[in-house]
Write a protein that holds these residues in place. Structure first.
Motif, PDB file in Angstrom:
ATOM      1  N   GLN A 241      32.082  37.751  33.956  1.00  0.00           N
ATOM      2  CA  GLN A 241      31.153  37.550  34.797  1.00  0.00           C
ATOM      3  C   GLN A 241      30.022  36.867  34.502  1.00  0.00           C
ATOM      4  OE1 GLN A 241      30.382  41.716  35.960  1.00  0.00           O
ATOM      5  NE2 GLN A 241      31.771  41.722  37.573  1.00  0.00           N
TER       6      GLN A 241
ATOM      7  N   GLN B 156      25.240  45.488  44.270  1.00  0.00           N
ATOM      8  CA  GLN B 156      26.560  44.557  44.784  1.00  0.00           C
ATOM      9  C   GLN B 156      25.970  43.464  45.659  1.00  0.00           C
ATOM     10  OE1 GLN B 156      29.242  47.643  46.506  1.00  0.00           O
ATOM     11  NE2 GLN B 156      30.753  46.279  45.554  1.00  0.00           N
TER      12      GLN B 156
ATOM     13  N   VAL C 178      30.548  35.712  44.471  1.00  0.00           N
ATOM     14  CA  VAL C 178      30.619  36.866  45.442  1.00  0.00           C
ATOM     15  C   VAL C 178      32.190  37.257  44.839  1.00  0.00           C
ATOM     16  CG1 VAL C 178      31.972  37.387  47.751  1.00  0.00           C
ATOM     17  CG2 VAL C 178      29.581  36.339  47.322  1.00  0.00           C
ATOM     18  N   ALA C 179      32.863  36.522  44.411  1.00  0.00           N
ATOM     19  CA  ALA C 179      34.286  36.885  43.880  1.00  0.00           C
ATOM     20  C   ALA C 179      34.193  37.463  42.695  1.00  0.00           C
ATOM     21  CB  ALA C 179      35.268  35.580  43.783  1.00  0.00           C
ATOM     22  N   SER C 180      33.521  36.893  41.787  1.00  0.00           N
ATOM     23  CA  SER C 180      33.431  37.226  40.271  1.00  0.00           C
ATOM     24  C   SER C 180      32.690  38.756  40.114  1.00  0.00           C
ATOM     25  CB  SER C 180      32.399  36.363  39.565  1.00  0.00           C
ATOM     26  OG  SER C 180      33.225  35.260  39.390  1.00  0.00           O
ATOM     27  N   PHE C 181      31.635  39.130  41.207  1.00  0.00           N
ATOM     28  CA  PHE C 181      30.688  40.287  41.014  1.00  0.00           C
ATOM     29  C   PHE C 181      31.426  41.291  42.264  1.00  0.00           C
ATOM     30  CE2 PHE C 181      28.456  37.446  38.324  1.00  0.00           C
ATOM     31  CZ  PHE C 181      28.041  38.277  37.419  1.00  0.00           C
ATOM     32  N   ARG C 182      32.155  40.851  43.159  1.00  0.00           N
ATOM     33  CA  ARG C 182      32.601  41.531  44.186  1.00  0.00           C
ATOM     34  C   ARG C 182      31.471  42.131  44.980  1.00  0.00           C
ATOM     35  NH1 ARG C 182      36.342  44.280  40.083  1.00  0.00           N
ATOM     36  NH2 ARG C 182      38.280  43.115  40.239  1.00  0.00           N
ATOM     37  N   LEU C 183      30.411  41.152  45.435  1.00  0.00           N
ATOM     38  CA  LEU C 183      29.302  41.279  45.969  1.00  0.00           C
ATOM     39  C   LEU C 183      29.541  41.817  47.513  1.00  0.00           C
ATOM     40  CD1 LEU C 183      27.101  38.401  44.765  1.00  0.00           C
ATOM     41  CD2 LEU C 183      27.108  40.885  43.894  1.00  0.00           C
ATOM     42  N   ALA C 184      28.631  42.562  48.089  1.00  0.00           N
ATOM     43  CA  ALA C 184      28.689  42.925  49.560  1.00  0.00           C
ATOM     44  C   ALA C 184      27.773  41.916  50.227  1.00  0.00           C
ATOM     45  CB  ALA C 184      28.502  44.246  49.879  1.00  0.00           C
TER      46      ALA C 184
ATOM     47  N   VAL D 133      29.061  39.672  53.116  1.00  0.00           N
ATOM     48  CA  VAL D 133      30.571  39.260  52.766  1.00  0.00           C
ATOM     49  C   VAL D 133      31.474  40.002  53.756  1.00  0.00           C
ATOM     50  CG1 VAL D 133      32.072  38.956  50.891  1.00  0.00           C
ATOM     51  CG2 VAL D 133      29.552  38.964  50.250  1.00  0.00           C
TER      52      VAL D 133
ATOM     53  N   ARG E  38      34.952  41.609  55.032  1.00  0.00           N
ATOM     54  CA  ARG E  38      35.703  42.556  54.213  1.00  0.00           C
ATOM     55  C   ARG E  38      36.851  42.166  53.393  1.00  0.00           C
ATOM     56  NH1 ARG E  38      35.843  48.072  57.437  1.00  0.00           N
ATOM     57  NH2 ARG E  38      33.641  47.994  58.490  1.00  0.00           N
TER      58      ARG E  38
ATOM     59  N   GLY F 235      36.262  39.703  51.431  1.00  0.00           N
ATOM     60  CA  GLY F 235      35.683  39.236  50.250  1.00  0.00           C
ATOM     61  C   GLY F 235      35.377  37.658  50.183  1.00  0.00           C
TER      62      GLY F 235
END
Length: 194
Positions: free
Chosen positions: A3, A96, A126-132, A180, A182, A184
């Motif tokens: 990350q 997130q 967003v993809a690397s950290f799975r951010l909301a 983001v 759902r 992702g």
């Protein structure tokens, strides 16, 4: 991908390079335009050495307490390799969410560069950290930045009166948020902030 191990990001017109201290010399001229700081408490760096020292600190990719990831990319032209500005994210993994900031040199504004760079780097973060969500904080007087962030699908969440005071003026801020989807991904259409 680790990350905190930023990677080179390519778009049709741009190459986003992970920020390094040795970028300071080429970044310094574009960051020296005093009028580019009208809506921030910052001022241009006095010399390349000071900018290089800042970039060296940012190379750690994390805050001193380890609670935030600091992701910074230099925006360069695919065609000319000229440096055009930067995009950065302060990521709060536990929450997130991330805060985005950007700077495009005066000579390269109003060409869609910021939009293209933010969209590409935001998709990666967003993809690397799975951010909301991704947030932005903008001085209410900065019409160009407000238009840009709204075009990218951010929704205004609140007004913060007297958020800061600098250069002899009070700064009110609009806070924006991009939720983001759902799945992702980072889309182009406006999303509703929840």
């Amino acid at each position: 991908m680790d990350q905190l191990d930023e990677k080179l990001i390519k778009t049709e017109r741009l190459i986003l390079l992970p920020l390094k201290a040795n970028h300071a010399e080429k970044m310094f001229p574009g960051l020296s335009d005093v009028s580019s700081y009208d809506f921030t408490p910052d001022s241009p760096y006095q010399d390349v050495a000071a900018l290089e020292e800042r970039y060296r600190r940012l190379e750690s990719r994390r805050s001193p307490d380890g609670q935030e990831a600091w992701l910074n990319w230099v925006i360069s032209s695919t065609a000319t390799r000229e440096f055009l500005g930067y995009v950065q994210f302060t990521v709060k993994p536990v929450e997130q969410r991330a805060l985005v900031a950007y700077f495009v040199f005066a000579a390269h504004r109003q060409q869609g560069i910021a939009s293209e760079a933010i969209r590409a780097s935001m998709a990666e973060v967003v993809a690397s950290f799975r951010l909301a969500r991704v947030d932005a904080e903008i001085d209410t007087r900065n019409a160009a930045s407000i238009a840009l962030i709204e075009k990218l699908g951010f929704s205004r969440t609140r007004l913060v009166p007297h958020a800061d005071e600098f250069k002899g003026a009070v700064s009110d801020e609009y806070h924006y948020s991009y939720t983001v989807p759902r799945g992702g991904g980072v889309g182009h259409q406006r999303e509703t902030w929840r």
